[in-house]
Every structure is written in C-alpha cells, then in structure tokens.
Design a protein around this motif. Structure first.
Motif, PDB file in Angstrom:
ATOM      1  N   GLY A 170      -9.149  -9.092  -1.088  1.00  0.00           N
ATOM      2  CA  GLY A 170      -9.188  -7.869  -0.322  1.00  0.00           C
ATOM      3  C   GLY A 170     -10.147  -7.998   1.063  1.00  0.00           C
ATOM      4  O   GLY A 170      -9.690  -8.868   1.805  1.00  0.00           O
ATOM      5  N   GLY A 171     -10.749  -6.919   1.532  1.00  0.00           N
ATOM      6  CA  GLY A 171     -11.108  -6.983   2.446  1.00  0.00           C
ATOM      7  C   GLY A 171     -12.050  -8.172   2.923  1.00  0.00           C
ATOM      8  O   GLY A 171     -12.085  -8.467   4.143  1.00  0.00           O
TER       9      GLY A 171
ATOM     10  N   ARG B  93      -9.413 -10.537   4.404  1.00  0.00           N
ATOM     11  CA  ARG B  93      -9.143  -9.914   5.692  1.00  0.00           C
ATOM     12  C   ARG B  93      -9.996 -10.144   6.692  1.00  0.00           C
ATOM     13  O   ARG B  93      -9.668 -10.649   7.987  1.00  0.00           O
ATOM     14  CB  ARG B  93      -8.839  -8.539   5.473  1.00  0.00           C
TER      15      ARG B  93
ATOM     16  N   ASP C  28     -15.474  -9.327  -3.263  1.00  0.00           N
ATOM     17  CA  ASP C  28     -14.610  -8.725  -4.395  1.00  0.00           C
ATOM     18  C   ASP C  28     -14.154 -10.227  -5.057  1.00  0.00           C
ATOM     19  O   ASP C  28     -13.356 -10.672  -4.410  1.00  0.00           O
ATOM     20  CB  ASP C  28     -13.713  -7.726  -4.079  1.00  0.00           C
TER      21      ASP C  28
ATOM     22  N   ARG D 109      -0.764  -4.412  -6.318  1.00  0.00           N
ATOM     23  CA  ARG D 109      -1.097  -3.046  -6.519  1.00  0.00           C
ATOM     24  C   ARG D 109      -1.956  -2.674  -5.305  1.00  0.00           C
ATOM     25  O   ARG D 109      -2.627  -1.340  -5.269  1.00  0.00           O
ATOM     26  CB  ARG D 109      -1.949  -2.916  -8.136  1.00  0.00           C
ATOM     27  N   ARG D 110      -2.359  -3.505  -4.549  1.00  0.00           N
ATOM     28  CA  ARG D 110      -3.133  -3.076  -3.253  1.00  0.00           C
ATOM     29  C   ARG D 110      -2.265  -2.417  -2.053  1.00  0.00           C
ATOM     30  O   ARG D 110      -1.126  -2.127  -2.203  1.00  0.00           O
ATOM     31  CB  ARG D 110      -3.935  -4.301  -2.796  1.00  0.00           C
ATOM     32  N   ASP D 111      -3.128  -1.800  -1.374  1.00  0.00           N
ATOM     33  CA  ASP D 111      -2.680  -0.815  -0.290  1.00  0.00           C
ATOM     34  C   ASP D 111      -1.699  -1.402   0.556  1.00  0.00           C
ATOM     35  O   ASP D 111      -0.781  -1.109   0.932  1.00  0.00           O
ATOM     36  CB  ASP D 111      -3.723   0.183   0.315  1.00  0.00           C
TER      37      ASP D 111
ATOM     38  N   ASN E 124      -4.402  -6.487   2.993  1.00  0.00           N
ATOM     39  CA  ASN E 124      -5.704  -6.312   2.133  1.00  0.00           C
ATOM     40  C   ASN E 124      -5.174  -6.885   0.802  1.00  0.00           C
ATOM     41  O   ASN E 124      -5.954  -6.872  -0.298  1.00  0.00           O
ATOM     42  CB  ASN E 124      -6.118  -4.841   1.897  1.00  0.00           C
TER      43      ASN E 124
ATOM     44  N   ASP F 107      -0.225   6.565  -4.139  1.00  0.00           N
ATOM     45  CA  ASP F 107      -1.859   6.877  -4.026  1.00  0.00           C
ATOM     46  C   ASP F 107      -1.724   7.348  -2.634  1.00  0.00           C
ATOM     47  O   ASP F 107      -1.748   6.618  -1.493  1.00  0.00           O
ATOM     48  CB  ASP F 107      -2.608   5.941  -4.010  1.00  0.00           C
TER      49      ASP F 107
ATOM     50  N   THR G 196      -4.025   8.766  -0.803  1.00  0.00           N
ATOM     51  CA  THR G 196      -5.269   8.582   0.258  1.00  0.00           C
ATOM     52  C   THR G 196      -4.841   7.063   1.002  1.00  0.00           C
ATOM     53  O   THR G 196      -5.591   6.990   2.091  1.00  0.00           O
ATOM     54  CB  THR G 196      -6.485   8.169  -0.771  1.00  0.00           C
ATOM     55  N   ARG G 197      -4.105   6.624   0.639  1.00  0.00           N
ATOM     56  CA  ARG G 197      -3.620   5.370   1.515  1.00  0.00           C
ATOM     57  C   ARG G 197      -3.240   5.669   3.048  1.00  0.00           C
ATOM     58  O   ARG G 197      -3.173   5.087   3.524  1.00  0.00           O
ATOM     59  CB  ARG G 197      -2.481   4.740   0.745  1.00  0.00           C
TER      60      ARG G 197
ATOM     61  N   ARG H 158      -6.371   5.656   4.592  1.00  0.00           N
ATOM     62  CA  ARG H 158      -6.866   4.409   4.837  1.00  0.00           C
ATOM     63  C   ARG H 158      -5.992   3.720   5.965  1.00  0.00           C
ATOM     64  O   ARG H 158      -6.550   2.953   6.636  1.00  0.00           O
ATOM     65  CB  ARG H 158      -6.727   3.571   3.467  1.00  0.00           C
TER      66      ARG H 158
ATOM     67  N   ARG I   7      -7.361   4.495   9.037  1.00  0.00           N
ATOM     68  CA  ARG I   7      -8.766   3.868   9.179  1.00  0.00           C
ATOM     69  C   ARG I   7      -8.707   2.506   9.692  1.00  0.00           C
ATOM     70  O   ARG I   7      -9.324   2.008  10.586  1.00  0.00           O
ATOM     71  CB  ARG I   7      -9.619   4.309   7.803  1.00  0.00           C
ATOM     72  N   PHE I   8      -7.977   1.752   9.146  1.00  0.00           N
ATOM     73  CA  PHE I   8      -7.871   0.239   9.454  1.00  0.00           C
ATOM     74  C   PHE I   8      -6.991   0.108  10.661  1.00  0.00           C
ATOM     75  O   PHE I   8      -7.431  -0.837  11.344  1.00  0.00           O
ATOM     76  CB  PHE I   8      -7.204  -0.515   8.297  1.00  0.00           C
TER      77      PHE I   8
ATOM     78  N   ARG J 237      -9.904   0.956  13.331  1.00  0.00           N
ATOM     79  CA  ARG J 237     -10.822  -0.029  13.400  1.00  0.00           C
ATOM     80  C   ARG J 237     -10.413  -1.120  13.858  1.00  0.00           C
ATOM     81  O   ARG J 237     -11.441  -1.784  14.695  1.00  0.00           O
ATOM     82  CB  ARG J 237     -11.381  -0.132  11.804  1.00  0.00           C
TER      83      ARG J 237
HETATM   84  P1  ATP Z   1     -13.900  -1.828   3.804  1.00  0.00           P
HETATM   85  O1  ATP Z   1     -14.153  -2.768   5.121  1.00  0.00           O
HETATM   86  O2  ATP Z   1     -13.925  -0.541   4.782  1.00  0.00           O
HETATM   87  O3  ATP Z   1     -14.884  -1.766   2.884  1.00  0.00           O
HETATM   88  P2  ATP Z   1     -12.315  -2.678   2.075  1.00  0.00           P
HETATM   89  O4  ATP Z   1     -10.731  -3.299   2.091  1.00  0.00           O
HETATM   90  O5  ATP Z   1     -13.225  -3.709   1.588  1.00  0.00           O
HETATM   91  O6  ATP Z   1     -12.817  -2.093   3.303  1.00  0.00           O
HETATM   92  P3  ATP Z   1     -12.528  -1.086  -0.160  1.00  0.00           P
HETATM   93  O7  ATP Z   1     -12.212   0.260  -0.340  1.00  0.00           O
HETATM   94  O8  ATP Z   1     -13.993  -1.768  -0.560  1.00  0.00           O
HETATM   95  O9  ATP Z   1     -11.972  -1.506   1.272  1.00  0.00           O
HETATM   96  O10 ATP Z   1     -11.514  -1.769  -1.265  1.00  0.00           O
HETATM   97  C1  ATP Z   1     -11.578  -2.986  -1.476  1.00  0.00           C
HETATM   98  C2  ATP Z   1      -9.992  -3.433  -1.681  1.00  0.00           C
HETATM   99  O11 ATP Z   1      -9.515  -2.737  -2.653  1.00  0.00           O
HETATM  100  C3  ATP Z   1      -9.145  -3.301  -0.529  1.00  0.00           C
HETATM  101  O12 ATP Z   1      -9.161  -4.423   0.253  1.00  0.00           O
HETATM  102  C4  ATP Z   1      -7.695  -3.143  -1.131  1.00  0.00           C
HETATM  103  O13 ATP Z   1      -6.948  -4.265  -1.620  1.00  0.00           O
HETATM  104  C5  ATP Z   1      -7.898  -2.274  -2.478  1.00  0.00           C
HETATM  105  N1  ATP Z   1      -7.986  -0.993  -2.510  1.00  0.00           N
HETATM  106  C6  ATP Z   1      -8.738  -0.015  -2.082  1.00  0.00           C
HETATM  107  N2  ATP Z   1      -8.429   1.168  -2.000  1.00  0.00           N
HETATM  108  C7  ATP Z   1      -7.446   0.953  -2.519  1.00  0.00           C
HETATM  109  C8  ATP Z   1      -6.105   1.932  -2.730  1.00  0.00           C
HETATM  110  N3  ATP Z   1      -6.223   3.348  -2.458  1.00  0.00           N
HETATM  111  N4  ATP Z   1      -5.052   1.613  -3.117  1.00  0.00           N
HETATM  112  C9  ATP Z   1      -4.724   0.190  -3.027  1.00  0.00           C
HETATM  113  N5  ATP Z   1      -5.696  -0.643  -2.897  1.00  0.00           N
HETATM  114  C10 ATP Z   1      -6.878  -0.285  -2.606  1.00  0.00           C
END
Ligand code: ATP
Length: 411
Positions: free
Chosen positions: A17-18, A21, A33, A108-110, A114, A154, A156-157, A160, A163-164, A167
């Motif tokens: 994840g983040g 990235r 994570d 399953r991630r956004d 990520n 989802d 909310t994506r 998101r 936001r990315f 940012r």
């Molecule tokens: P930030 O730097 O804003 O914390 P992040 O990517 O770490 O960004 P989180 O919201 O902590 O954001 O989410 C961690 C990971 O979980 C993301 O990188 C993404 O892979 C996954 N994730 C979070 N929200 C979603 C979502 N709504 N749908 C799918 N995957 C998600």
C-alpha cells in the motif's frame, strides 16, 4: 525484522500500500502495513514479542495491529493483515472474508499506485510485487483503477482518487475519470454511509492543499453529488482559500495547540448556509452527533461574538475600547472559530487584533500570582481571582504598574 520472522515461521510477508508507493516516490511514510500469506495473526504475535509490544486482533477479518514503543518512546503501530479474497454482495457493502493470496489482496485495492507490495521474507530482500502496473503509473504520474467496477464497489474511491491526484500532482486517467462520472450518474454517492464520507473528508482536510482537492471534486461533480449545498460558489471558495492561508500561518507559528483542520474547513463549507441546511449538510457528511453539536454550537457562538465585536469596534473608534474588553468578547471561542473569524472578516484592523489575540493576548498572564498574594498574607478566597483578573486587565490595557506596584495595590 518482519521478513526474518516470516522466514522463521514459513510465512510470506509483504509491505503493501501507501508505504510502498511513497517509497517509490521518495516521500516519507511511517505507516507500515504488512500482508501475510497464511496466518497473519501468528506473525503479528511474533512481531509484538520481538518489539516488546502487544497485539490487538480482529479475528473476524483476520487482521491485527501491533502496538509498540518506538526508539523514541512514542507509540507506534503496524497493521498486519492476512492475504484474503473479498466478495462484495452489492456496492458499498461489508465484505465477506476468505483466505487467498497476495495478488487477490492487491487486486481489491483502490488504485494501481496503491496496489504495490515489497516481499520482505525473500532473498534477495525486498522484491517488488507489481501485478497491475503500479510502478509504471507512478512514473507516468497517473491514478488508474484496477477494474471498471472499482468506483461502484466503493464510491469513496472517487474522493481518494482526487486526494492522491492533488497530493502528488498526478492526474486521474481518462478512463478513471469517465468511471467517476458513471458512478455519479448512477447516484452511488447517495448509497455511501455518512461515517465513510466523514472519514474521507477528514483526510482531505489534513492534506497540504485541501482546497485544490475540493476544487477538483467540485469540477468533477462529486461535491454536488454528495450534497447540493456543497457546490463551491465563488464566495465560499474564496473563504476556503483564506482559511487555508490562515491555517498555514498558524501552523508556522508552532504553537502547542493544534487546530482540528476538518472543523475549520467544515465551518467554511457551510458558509452562508442557514442553520437547518447546515445541520442537514453535516448529517449527510456523517459527522458523529457530538461533533455535529460541537460545530453547530461554535457557529452559534460566532454569531453572538460577531455582534459583540461590532460593538467593541464602534467603541474603539471612539478611542475608549480596551484590549481586555476584546479578550472578554473572544474568550468563549475555540481556536478553530477564531481562525474562521479571522479569515471571514474583510476588516484588516480586526484581522490584526484577532491575530494578536490568538498569538499573544489570550496567553497573557498577570504579573502577580496567587502565591504572591498568599505571601502577602491575604486570606485565600474569591478576592484572589478578582485581584488577578484586575492585574491581567491592567496589563492587557497597558496600564500595568509593574509587579511591586500591583502587589501594593492588592494590599
Ligand atoms: P495515506 O498516505 O493518505 O495514509 P494510504 O494509501 O496509506 O495513504 P490508507 O487509507 O491508510 O491510505 O490505506 C492504506 C491502503 O489500503 C491503501 O494504500 C490502499 O491500498 C488500501 N485502501 C484504502 N482505502 C481503500 C479503499 N477505499 N478501497 C480500496 N483500497 C483501499
């Protein structure tokens, strides 16, 4: 350490994840994570033992959090999940969970950026796992979804993605933008539960440039799909810009008290709305009841203070107005409301006074203390606070006579 433990336990373990990235983007990110193929909770327990921490388990979702003290003694957390496959029974529903692999977990991630992982138990250490072109998309600076139903699954994506994009100064891919529009046409925002919206809005407010996100959301039609009152009419947009400037100004001062950014921006988003519309808006945005009460209360308090401020200013024009009187008027307001009033007023003189109140006057203390009064042999009681208040008033109004004279006066 997680890699070593993974090897020992025979469990493939990945950073995901983040964190990955931001590693590729060369940006700091302390949020680690982990995903484990197999028994994630076992790895979390081993990790907690090594780090002298504890594990909070969520058996139902096979996830856990390792909570421990870092080298500086600050509480740190590492999320550990078990690689799993998720089914969505209908858009925005809660997932049912089944065991599966890292690929399904990433799928399953956004967004592709990520959906990257780094394998930690492998030799050589740190293989990048990139099934969906995330590394390419980071290079091309583009936000891409992994499949066409992503925003349906989802909504909310949609927030998101913006936001990315804002940012990192990326761009939402043309196809993802079309999919956002589809999701809006399907009125999927209406199905989104309030608390999830609130969570995302809070994240937006914590960005360096929330206004850029709001403007982009407005342009894509996301704001009006959430609530028609949210449309960024020019006066609201200008106010939000000033609020953002005020927050940056305040943060540069490094005061201990940190304002809740979301509260300041939510006050801005409801600018010019009547009470009932504001209340509806905050309900739609999923503010928990106590927070809704808090912000509505602050709005009402500001209304009362505006009137008193005007009276104070009128007196000031007659040269009789005092700083202590201004401090009394402003005393009931929270930091967020003070910043809001400062942004809202077009009156430069008032803005300066508010900034001095925030940075200086509200922290001012009388030159004498209760201990001094005790030493003088004055019997403790309500008199103390009266004397101290008068001493502070005199100081604020530039009438202070110095410590000794004040003590003499007290006697
Ligand atoms: P930030 O730097 O804003 O914390 P992040 O990517 O770490 O960004 P989180 O919201 O902590 O954001 O989410 C961690 C990971 O979980 C993301 O990188 C993404 O892979 C996954 N994730 C979070 N929200 C979603 C979502 N709504 N749908 C799918 N995957 C998600």
């Amino acid at each position: 350490l997680a890699g070593k433990l993974g090897r020992e336990l025979g469990l493939p373990v990945y950073a995901v994840g983040g964190f990955v990235r931001d590693l590729l983007l060369n940006k700091p990110n302390q949020d680690i994570d982990l995903v484990v193929e197999g028994n994630g909770i076992a790895l979390a327990k081993a990790l907690a033992q090594e780090l002298g921490g504890r594990v909070r388990e969520h058996q139902e979702f096979l996830t856990s959090v390792v909570i421990f003290k870092d080298a500086k003694g600050a509480e740190s957390r590492i999320d550990v999940a078990t690689a799993r496959l998720e089914y969505y029974e209908y858009p925005a529903a809660l997932p049912t969970v089944e065991l599966s692999s890292i690929k399904m977990d990433l799928f399953r991630r956004d967004f592709s950026i990520n959906a990257l992982a780094v394998r930690l138990d492998s030799t050589p250490f740190g293989q990048l796992v990139d099934f969906f072109g995330g590394q390419r998309d980071i290079k091309e600076r583009v936000i891409r979804v992994l499949h066409t139903l992503s925003f349906v699954e989802d909504p909310t994506r949609c927030l998101r993605a913006v936001r990315f994009e804002q940012r990192y100064d990326f761009r939402i891919s043309t196809s993802a933008e079309r999919l956002v529009k589809n999701a809006l046409d399907l009125k999927l925002m209406d199905k989104l539960a309030g608390p999830r919206l609130f969570g995302e809005f809070k994240h937006i407010c914590d960005e360096d440039n929330p206004l850029a996100c709001l403007v982009r959301m407005d342009q894509l039609g996301i704001l009006s799909a959430i609530a028609p009152q949210l449309t960024l009419i020019p006066t609201r947009k200008a106010l939000l810009q000033t609020l953002q400037d005020m927050l940056s100004w305040y943060r540069l001062l490094y005061f201990e008290k940190i304002p809740q950014a979301w509260l300041v921006y939510f006050l801005g988003l409801s600018h010019g709305l009547p009470y009932a519309d504001t209340s509806d808006l905050f309900l739609r945005l999923g503010l928990p009841e106590n927070k809704r009460g808090e912000i509505l209360n602050q709005r009402e308090q500001m209304r009362a203070v505006r009137g008193r401020l005007e009276a104070w200013q009128k007196r000031q024009n007659g040269q009789t107005s005092k700083v202590s009187a201004l401090c009394e008027v402003l005393a009931p307001l929270s930091l967020e409301s003070l910043l809001y009033l400062m942004a809202e007023t077009g009156d430069e003189d008032l803005q300066k006074k508010l900034s001095r109140y925030i940075t200086q006057w509200q922290h001012e203390k009388a030159d004498i203390s209760g201990d001094d009064l005790k030493e003088l042999g004055l019997p403790p009681g309500p008199l103390y606070s009266h004397i101290l208040r008068s001493a502070l008033k005199a100081k604020l109004d530039g009438e202070a006579l110095g410590r000794d004279a004040q003590l003499a006066l007290a006697v």
